[in-house]
Design an enzyme around this catalytic site. Structure first.
Site, PDB file in Angstrom:
ATOM      1  N   GLY A 175     -13.912  19.838  32.605  1.00  0.00           N
ATOM      2  CA  GLY A 175     -12.704  19.336  31.965  1.00  0.00           C
ATOM      3  C   GLY A 175     -12.587  17.833  32.134  1.00  0.00           C
ATOM      4  N   SER A 176     -11.372  17.359  32.123  1.00  0.00           N
ATOM      5  CA  SER A 176     -11.136  15.920  32.155  1.00  0.00           C
ATOM      6  C   SER A 176     -11.412  15.338  33.530  1.00  0.00           C
ATOM      7  CB  SER A 176      -9.689  15.611  31.765  1.00  0.00           C
ATOM      8  OG  SER A 176      -8.793  16.012  32.786  1.00  0.00           O
ATOM      9  N   GLU A 209     -17.972  18.978  36.113  1.00  0.00           N
ATOM     10  CA  GLU A 209     -18.547  18.517  34.844  1.00  0.00           C
ATOM     11  C   GLU A 209     -17.403  17.858  34.078  1.00  0.00           C
ATOM     12  OE1 GLU A 209     -20.894  20.164  30.877  1.00  0.00           O
ATOM     13  OE2 GLU A 209     -20.117  21.581  32.357  1.00  0.00           O
ATOM     14  N   LEU A 210     -17.364  16.529  34.105  1.00  0.00           N
ATOM     15  CA  LEU A 210     -16.185  15.801  33.665  1.00  0.00           C
ATOM     16  C   LEU A 210     -16.447  15.020  32.377  1.00  0.00           C
ATOM     17  CD1 LEU A 210     -15.114  14.516  37.189  1.00  0.00           C
ATOM     18  CD2 LEU A 210     -14.547  16.670  36.071  1.00  0.00           C
ATOM     19  N   CYS A 231     -18.404  17.269  25.203  1.00  0.00           N
ATOM     20  CA  CYS A 231     -18.732  16.094  26.014  1.00  0.00           C
ATOM     21  C   CYS A 231     -20.091  15.511  25.643  1.00  0.00           C
ATOM     22  CB  CYS A 231     -18.687  16.435  27.498  1.00  0.00           C
ATOM     23  SG  CYS A 231     -19.819  17.753  27.986  1.00  0.00           S
TER      24      CYS A 231
END
Length: 370
Positions: A240-241, A260-261, A294
């Site tokens: 996410g963010s 996992e940004l 992403c």
């Protein structure tokens, strides 16, 4: 929603409006959340969220299941193999569900299912070969003829917090390896796309995951905070963010995390680029899943000698992309995740033009479709 879509969606949902705790589907005690058809912007179903007491019960059940012991490695692999086979059988249901709740086109949704099946199969293989090492100790004084060994053991209760933009495969990337390693997993999917994750959970139950080893909690950030407050949750996997990831990382303390940004994915077109090869890939990577990934092409850096050519050719290619209803198999670009998100994109385009940018293709909004 057309009649066929409604029938498939209603059939797919069943008990998945609920939470899964200790192997049983139960009604959530927290606020109910309405899930929208992302193209028609109409409510399609509601989900029951978990309150603090149910989160505590969920951790109790997951921890108790882990203490009882996971199936042996071979059996864990067989469960994941069976899950992959069931995914093949239920592919149309998953595709239709993602078209409705995620706004995915048929191609994007089908790709999600295909990748999920591969993730399950790879995880099943890893479950069978998770092992340690045998280490000769002769490199230390007085240790000749001695051997040491290591074993890989599960951590315990794992929490997975997953996003809307890959509601099946990213979920599977967290769930399947955790189960393969013998952990008990608690899944908290996005409230934008809860039903795809629910269907995956049902597949895994039908494949033989023991009660308590798989938990499903719907809800907002409060559910995550309650999980963080319980030290029995030993690992947090989050996609996410960056902002939310930072908060989860800080709250985890000494517990392990996998983050996992968000990022800006740059693509560079060099002076000697083969445009016939590069440009179709750029368009596909920039516009699949309506650009909400992403790994999407978000920033394109083009050598100045190619700028005019790339602008002209990309504009023509983007103008030709069919967009709109994700139920139409010809559609390449469907809606974004909400009308609010679409308005934000529309505002960005308008601001860019006001600051001197040139809009080469599109730039308008119809509902949640940009």
């Amino acid at each position: 929603m057309d009649r066929q879509a409604t029938a498939v969606f209603d059939t797919a949902m069943g008990a998945t409006h609920q939470l899964l705790i200790a192997g049983a589907w139960v009604e959530g005690a927290g606020p109910r959340v309405t899930v929208q058809d992302k193209f028609r912007l109409q409510p399609c179903a509601t989900i029951a969220t978990a309150d603090a007491a149910q989160v505590r019960l969920a951790v109790d059940a997951a921890h108790a299941a882990f203490r009882r012991g996971a199936p042996v490695a071979y059996e864990r692999g067989m469960v994941l193999d069976r899950a992959a086979a069931l995914m093949e059988e239920r592919l149309p249901t998953f595709v239709r569900t993602m078209q409705i709740e995620a706004g995915f086109t048929q191609a994007d949704a089908t790709g999600e299912v295909r990748r999920c099946i591969q993730t399950l199969r790879l995880s099943s293989e890893e479950a069978r070969r998770l092992a340690g090492d045998v280490i000769p100790l002769a490199g230390a004084p007085g240790q000749a003829g001695r051997l040491g060994f290591t074993l890989r053991v599960p951590l315990g209760v794992v929490a997975a917090i997953t996003p809307f933009n890959s509601p099946l495969n990213t979920v599977t990337h967290k769930v399947a390896p955790a189960l393969a390693a013998g952990n008990a997993l608690i899944l908290k999917p996005s409230t934008h796309t809860p039903f795809t994750a629910s269907l995956l959970v049902q597949v895994l139950l039908d494949a033989g995951v023991p009660p308590g080893f798989l938990t499903l909690l719907h809800g907002s950030g409060d559910v995550v905070r309650h999980l963080q407050a319980d030290d029995r949750v030993r690992f947090f996997a989050f996609t996410g963010s960056t902002e939310v990831g930072r908060l989860i990382q800080q709250a985890a303390g000494l517990r392990r995390t996998q983050m996992e940004l968000g990022s800006i994915a740059c693509t560079i077109v060099c002076e000697d680029a083969d445009l016939d090869m590069a440009l179709p890939k750029i368009v596909n990577a920039g516009y699949r899943k309506a650009g909400q990934v992403c790994t999407s092409v978000q920033l394109l850096l083009v050598h100045e000698s190619l700028q005019a050519t790339v602008e002209t050719r990309l504009a023509q290619m983007v103008k030709a992309l069919p967009y709109g209803d994700p139920m139409d198999p010809r559609t390449f670009v469907g809606p974004v995740i909400s009308e609010e998100a679409a308005r934000r994109i529309e505002d960005w385009v308008a601001q860019a033009v006001a600051d001197g940018a040139q809009c080469l293709a599109g730039g308008t909004r119809e509902g949640a479709v940009v």
